[in-house]
Design an enzyme around this catalytic site. Structure first.
Site, PDB file in Angstrom:
ATOM      1  NE  ARG A   1       1.252  -6.346  11.654  1.00  0.00           N
ATOM      2  CZ  ARG A   1       2.251  -5.973  10.866  1.00  0.00           C
ATOM      3  NH1 ARG A   1       3.400  -6.635  10.872  1.00  0.00           N
ATOM      4  NH2 ARG A   1       2.105  -4.949  10.048  1.00  0.00           N
TER       5      ARG A   1
ATOM      6  NE  ARG B   1       8.892  -5.764   6.800  1.00  0.00           N
ATOM      7  CZ  ARG B   1       7.820  -4.982   6.955  1.00  0.00           C
ATOM      8  NH1 ARG B   1       7.469  -4.161   5.983  1.00  0.00           N
ATOM      9  NH2 ARG B   1       7.104  -5.031   8.051  1.00  0.00           N
TER      10      ARG B   1
ATOM     11  NE  ARG C   1      -6.763   0.221  11.419  1.00  0.00           N
ATOM     12  CZ  ARG C   1      -5.742  -0.385  10.867  1.00  0.00           C
ATOM     13  NH1 ARG C   1      -5.900  -1.608  10.383  1.00  0.00           N
ATOM     14  NH2 ARG C   1      -4.562   0.197  10.795  1.00  0.00           N
TER      15      ARG C   1
ATOM     16  CE  LYS D   1      -2.440  -0.684   3.717  1.00  0.00           C
ATOM     17  NZ  LYS D   1      -1.724  -1.904   4.176  1.00  0.00           N
TER      18      LYS D   1
ATOM     19  NE  ARG E   1       9.635  -3.418  11.940  1.00  0.00           N
ATOM     20  CZ  ARG E   1       8.898  -2.691  11.099  1.00  0.00           C
ATOM     21  NH1 ARG E   1       9.464  -1.726  10.406  1.00  0.00           N
ATOM     22  NH2 ARG E   1       7.622  -2.931  10.947  1.00  0.00           N
TER      23      ARG E   1
END
Length: 215
Positions: free
Chosen positions: A171, A127, A88, A13, A160
């Site tokens: 999530r 990542r 949301r 996004k 992270r």
């Protein structure tokens, strides 16, 4: 151009929003960013939000919608905006629609980036971030010259906490639970554009712009 951009974490996004802001000269509005700004600036809605945040609670919809409404009335939204991360839920979508009607504005399109959940897990768990300069890498898509060492500054890399697989899957599940009804809501309204986010970034951009400019 007044847009909403939907998509799960890792769907791209941010990349697409940056392109849209440049093409249409409109701001990208992230609810997290404007919530923090409202609190910092001490606006009426920001003060209300801070009360809930200081108490460790969730900021209620009426306050979040109020902060979004205030932001949409800023001068730089005169030609449109991109809402990223809001609404949301269907309740928030209803409240947004009512606010826009009062401002005599209408949404042009709602863009949903669809990406396979397993592909998202792969994207996000790969990542790595430099502790020193903050630069991001990916073990598969943007590999390092030397494992665990930042190419830019030589700092150590780390993963992270929110890029851990268990956290990512939670999530993604929360997003799916919240957003499925929202996608139907905007599909039924005739505003939804659904794009395959698994395609190369440039192809997604080309298809998105083609559909928006044809609207």
């Amino acid at each position: 151009m007044k847009l909403i951009l939907l998509g799960p974490p890792g769907a791209g996004k941010g990349t697409q929003a940056k392109m849209l802001t440049e093409v249409f000269q409109i701001p990208q509005i992230s609810t997290g960013d404007i919530l923090r700004a409202a609190v910092k600036d001490g606006t009426a809605m920001g003060i209300k939000a801070k009360e809930y945040m200081d108490a460790g609670g969730l900021v209620p919809d009426e306050v979040v919608v109020g902060i979004v409404r205030d932001r949409l009335q800023a001068d730089d939204c005169g030609n449109g905006f991109i809402l990223d991360g809001f609404p949301r839920t269907v309740a928030q979508a209803d409240a947004l629609q009512l606010s826009l009607q009062k401002m005599k504005k209408e949404l042009d399109r709602v863009i949903s980036l669809d990406v396979d959940a397993e592909a998202l897990v792969e994207r996000l768990t790969g990542r790595r971030t430099c502790k020193e300069c903050g630069r991001s890498y990916h073990v598969q898509f943007d590999p390092l010259s030397q494992e665990g060492v930042c190419d830019a500054c030589g700092g150590a890399l780390f993963q992270r906490d929110d890029d851990q697989e268990e956290t990512i899957r939670k999530r993604l599940q929360v997003y799916a639970d919240q957003t499925s009804p929202l996608i139907k809501y905007y599909r039924d309204s005739g505003l939804l554009i659904e794009l395959d986010g698994m395609q190369p970034i440039t192809l997604v951009q080309e298809k998105m712009l083609s559909l928006l400019q044809a609207s």
